[in-house]
Design a protein around this motif. Structure first.
Motif, PDB file in Angstrom:
ATOM      1  N   SER A  61       0.734  -1.198  -0.019  1.00 59.47           N
ATOM      2  CA  SER A  61      -0.188   0.227  -0.061  1.00 59.47           C
ATOM      3  C   SER A  61       1.017   1.190   0.033  1.00 59.47           C
ATOM      4  N   TYR A 129      -0.823  -5.772  -1.888  1.00 59.63           N
ATOM      5  CA  TYR A 129      -1.696  -6.000  -0.577  1.00 59.63           C
ATOM      6  C   TYR A 129      -2.245  -4.602  -0.327  1.00 59.63           C
ATOM      7  N   CYS A 130      -3.569  -4.784   0.024  1.00 60.69           N
ATOM      8  CA  CYS A 130      -4.213  -3.474   0.699  1.00 60.69           C
ATOM      9  C   CYS A 130      -4.365  -2.631  -0.674  1.00 60.69           C
ATOM     10  N   ALA A 152      -6.285  -8.733   0.401  1.00 58.87           N
ATOM     11  CA  ALA A 152      -7.226  -7.835   1.177  1.00 58.87           C
ATOM     12  C   ALA A 152      -7.100  -6.541   0.403  1.00 58.87           C
ATOM     13  N   SER A 279     -10.645 -11.836   3.648  1.00 57.81           N
ATOM     14  CA  SER A 279     -10.852 -12.322   5.141  1.00 57.81           C
ATOM     15  C   SER A 279     -12.186 -11.817   5.503  1.00 57.81           C
ATOM     16  N   ASP A 282     -11.621  -9.226   8.580  1.00 58.07           N
ATOM     17  CA  ASP A 282     -10.925  -7.909   8.295  1.00 58.07           C
ATOM     18  C   ASP A 282     -11.610  -6.612   8.449  1.00 58.07           C
ATOM     19  N   ARG A 283     -11.420  -5.894   9.421  1.00 56.92           N
ATOM     20  CA  ARG A 283     -12.106  -4.662   9.470  1.00 56.92           C
ATOM     21  C   ARG A 283     -11.623  -3.566   8.958  1.00 56.92           C
ATOM     22  N   ILE A 284     -10.309  -3.419   8.375  1.00 62.55           N
ATOM     23  CA  ILE A 284      -9.811  -2.495   7.630  1.00 62.55           C
ATOM     24  C   ILE A 284     -10.200  -2.561   6.324  1.00 62.55           C
ATOM     25  N   VAL A 285     -10.242  -3.554   5.431  1.00 70.00           N
ATOM     26  CA  VAL A 285     -10.511  -3.802   4.231  1.00 70.00           C
ATOM     27  C   VAL A 285     -11.490  -5.064   4.189  1.00 70.00           C
ATOM     28  N   GLY A 302      -7.068 -11.147  10.586  1.00 74.18           N
ATOM     29  CA  GLY A 302      -7.270  -9.632  10.354  1.00 74.18           C
ATOM     30  C   GLY A 302      -6.362  -9.121   9.153  1.00 74.18           C
ATOM     31  N   HIS A 303      -6.775  -7.778   9.157  1.00 75.28           N
ATOM     32  CA  HIS A 303      -5.852  -7.360   7.930  1.00 75.28           C
ATOM     33  C   HIS A 303      -4.491  -7.321   8.040  1.00 75.28           C
TER      34      HIS A 303
END
Length: 331
Positions: A61, A129-130, A152, A279, A282-285, A302-303
């Protein structure tokens, strides 16, 4: 945030503060030695982790350092992949200056990622990633690649919860004037945005850290991860604006209206094999933001945990390596 999340629970507040103090005082270990540079374009570099086989360009990212993929000698997806028959080349975006203020997210792909791919002289494997996955997807739409692995990766930005998007919009409204003045959006502002996504989880992790044995493996890993999360280069003003307004608010990518190098990026037009790792926790993405293409691998990590936790190797590293190697076999 601490006051609001621990209101009426003085014991939890004290535990979180104790964990924060322990984190601040923890002993740090030296980071892994940086590998040699395989190619460079301006401030962007491809770091060569050795290995054999087809080159794998790994795109992190723009937010937070690339080092999450090479966190420590023991926790390094890059070094592990180099021992599994691929040649990982990790992109380091470098440190932007106010002179880069006009370079948006698409501009980073055009001015840095695509020329680095071209410098290899052969079609590589590509992984992102991200937000790096969003950018890698754009690159795969514009250059031939052997395969594209998304980890993610947000693409359909309307998949973020409405509350999250509203909070990010509020954050950007406050951050926009100083970002315009400075030419960059500081990492501290972005970190505050991540805290808004999961404030309870932010408090809980410091409570847990305060209970860990100092110097234990779990404690060392926590410190390395938190140092990574609290570090990072700023975003250029244009990249911050495009991320906040065009992608998160307007969902231009999900609506097939995001252009890179003048071309609308349409995932369905990518002919290369695609692995889409998402995921459900995953709360971020969130998984709802993922592109609906390719072979889907669903995790419950998780992220950040999907990259560096104890469960990362059997859950993500190993199936990712197997898929990458499959793309290099004669067809």
């Amino acid at each position: 945030m601490l006051r609001s999340e621990t209101s009426g629970d003085g014991e939890r507040m004290a535990a979180a503060l104790a964990g924060l103090a322990a984190y601040q005082a923890a002993t740090r270990t030296a980071p892994p030695a940086e590998p040699p540079v395989a190619a460079a374009v301006g401030r962007a570099r491809l770091l060569d982790y050795g290995g054999a086989g087809a080159p794998l360009v790994v795109v992190p990212s723009l937010i937070n350092p690339h080092t999450i993929l090479d966190l420590t000698e023991e926790v390094s997806l890059m070094r592990w992949l180099a021992s599994r028959g691929v040649r990982p080349l990790l992109l380091d975006w470098g440190m932007p200056t106010p002179h880069d203020r006009g370079l948006d997210v698409a501009g980073h792909v055009e001015a840095m990622l695509l020329p680095l791919i071209d410098a290899l002289g052969e079609a590589p494997l590509l992984a992102g990633y991200c937000l790096g996955g969003t950018m890698a997807l754009a690159a795969a739409a514009l250059r031939p690649v052997r395969g594209l692995a998304l980890i993610a990766t947000p693409w359909r930005f309307h998949g973020f919860p409405a509350r999250t998007r509203a909070g990010i919009a509020e954050l950007w409204e406050a951050a926009r004037p100083p970002a315009e003045a400075m030419g960059v959006l500081p990492m501290e502002v972005l970190q505050a945005g991540f805290w808004r996504i999961d404030p309870q989880g932010t408090i809980d992790k410091y409570v847990r850290f305060g209970r860990m044995a100092p110097g234990s493996e779990a404690a060392r890993r926590f410190v390395a991860m938190e140092d990574w999360a609290n570090d990072g280069a700023p975003l250029t003003h244009a990249a911050g604006r495009e991320l906040m307004e065009d992608l998160i608010a307007a969902d231009r990518s999900g609506r097939r209206r995001w252009r890179v190098a003048g071309t609308p990026i349409v995932p369905g037009r990518i002919t290369a094999p695609m692995l889409n790792i998402v995921s459900t926790t995953d709360r971020i993405v969130p998984a709802a933001t993922a592109v609906r293409r390719g072979r889907r691998l669903t995790l419950g990590l998780g992220h950040v945990g999907m990259i560096v936790s104890r469960r990362a190797r059997p859950t993500l590293w190993e199936p990712l390596a197997a898929w990458l190697l499959q793309q290099t076999m004669p067809r």
